[in-house]
Design an enzyme around this catalytic site. Structure first.
Site, PDB file in Angstrom:
ATOM      1  CB  SER A  93       4.732  -1.411 -14.578  1.00  0.00           C
ATOM      2  OG  SER A  93       5.939  -0.708 -14.828  1.00  0.00           O
ATOM      3  CG  ASP A 149       7.801  -0.402  -7.004  1.00  0.00           C
ATOM      4  OD1 ASP A 149       8.245   0.499  -7.753  1.00  0.00           O
ATOM      5  OD2 ASP A 149       7.025  -1.291  -7.419  1.00  0.00           O
ATOM      6  CG  HIS A 153       6.526   0.944 -10.685  1.00  0.00           C
ATOM      7  ND1 HIS A 153       7.007  -0.247 -10.192  1.00  0.00           N
ATOM      8  CD2 HIS A 153       6.390   0.795 -12.027  1.00  0.00           C
ATOM      9  CE1 HIS A 153       7.145  -1.102 -11.197  1.00  0.00           C
ATOM     10  NE2 HIS A 153       6.787  -0.492 -12.318  1.00  0.00           N
TER      11      HIS A 153
END
Length: 370
Positions: free
Chosen positions: A38, A333, A336
């Site tokens: 991610s 978040d 991240h």
């Protein structure tokens, strides 16, 4: 709605597409191929059958730069986006976008949120590293068809290959109640993860790759998710210790493996980025790096905004909080970084900051045309 996002994202790339093959007319053209999780996913998970836990194709992701969600787990651009910009390349398309548009000569991004070096990590929900390499081999076939063997081989040997890995491999045993540690010690498990990752690098090397950018594991114990978990379980503030051992072992073993590869593989060059240390530096001294908050996320809910609720579609929670000024925050978040953080990391990497970068700067890798 997701097709609209894909269409808008495609438009953002068109400025460089008048004739992509013209890029090869530049003597120093160097492509960028990206593999990972991610931290690097540009929206590949928008195209696969998965759940919203592994997607970021909803508001407020993307709001700072793109002004709409692209599938990136950030308010804006990721480290590979900035590296491409520094290298005077356009945004590197995700694999499925590149396939639709036959855009390969500047590179392709294969990264997938949730992916790990081990195939069993979040199996069935993500594009694991083994599959990412298979997609890379599909791209090579396309390049050979477009350019011929000689030019495609030249492009592949001059290209830079970026990797982020390991975080999901070390989180998944705890999030899925795995019994893996009944069969393996923590050291043995880390060896499995790293050996699998080294095999991926060797596969890319066999296809012509020579210049590699490799990230350390992140400080999983201290991301907002882990802080929230620790608070919920113990009512204590601070990092969640159970994640620390695995990442620390990983970050001791991986650099040694890269030194061995450099000796064993002719022409192998690498830039190792100690992202663990780069993040820890900001957590310890946020104001020094232009941040006000490095422990709490900008977007989320619960302690440290560490619950997976950003956008109201991740996890089970529908409500979330969004900070007033994302530029104050290191984390967007619960896992991240913000775009501002990603720019900071990319700048360190590009310039080869000796505190966190070993061997080559990424700038020097792009300047070396083999």
């Amino acid at each position: 709605m997701s097709s609209l996002y894909s269409y808008m994202y495609a438009l953002a790339l068109l400025g460089s597409l008048a004739n992509p093959l013209l890029c090869l007319a530049h003597h120093n053209h160097v492509a960028l191929f990206v593999f990972g999780d991610s931290l690097f996913d540009p929206g590949n998970n928008n195209y696969i059958n998965t759940t919203t836990d592994f997607q970021a194709n909803f508001w407020p992701y993307g709001h700072s730069f793109f002004k709409y969600p692209t599938g990136r787990f950030s308010d804006g651009r990721l480290v590979p986006d900035f590296i491409a910009e520094f290298a005077k390349l356009p945004l590197i398309p995700g694999y499925f976008q590149a396939e639709e548009q036959r855009r390969y000569v500047n590179g392709v991004n294969f990264a997938s949120d949730g992916a790990g070096s081990l195939v069993q990590t979040h199996s069935g929900f993500v594009i694991d590293f083994k599959t990412q390499v298979q997609y890379f081999k599909n791209v090579i076939k396309q390049l050979k068809g477009m350019l011929g063997d000689k030019e495609s081989n030249k492009l592949l040997s001059s290209a830079v290959y970026m990797f982020s890995n390991a975080g999901n491999d070390y989180l998944s045993p705890f999030s899925t109640n795995s019994t893996i540690f009944n069969s393996y010690t923590k050291e043995e498990y880390v060896d499995m993860v790293i050996d699998s990752f080294i095999n991926v690098i060797k596969e890319v090397y066999k296809e012509g790759g020579r210049k590699f950018v490799i990230f350390s594991a992140v400080p999983l114990a201290c991301v907002p998710y882990s802080r929230a978990l620790n608070f919920q379980q113990t009512n204590r503030t601070g990092c969640e210790k159970k994640f620390r051992v695995l990442t620390e072992i990983h970050n001791k073993v991986l650099p040694k493996k890269l030194i061995e590869l450099e000796k064993a593989l002719q022409g192998f060059k690498y830039s190792y980025f100690d992202l663990f240390q780069a993040i820890t530096d900001i957590i310890d001294r946020p104001s020094r790096y232009g941040f006000k908050e490095a422990k709490t996320a900008c977007c989320g809910s619960g302690p440290y905004r560490g619950l997976a609720s950003c956008g109201g579609k991740r996890g089970q929670l529908k409500e979330y909080e969004l900070c007033k000024d994302v530029r104050d925050y290191m984390f967007f978040d619960n896992f991240h970084p913000t775009e501002k953080s990603n720019l900071h990391f990319a700048t360190l990497l590009w310039n080869g900051d000796p505190n966190v970068v070993r061997s080559y700067s990424v700038k020097s890798l792009f300047e070396q045309v083999l």
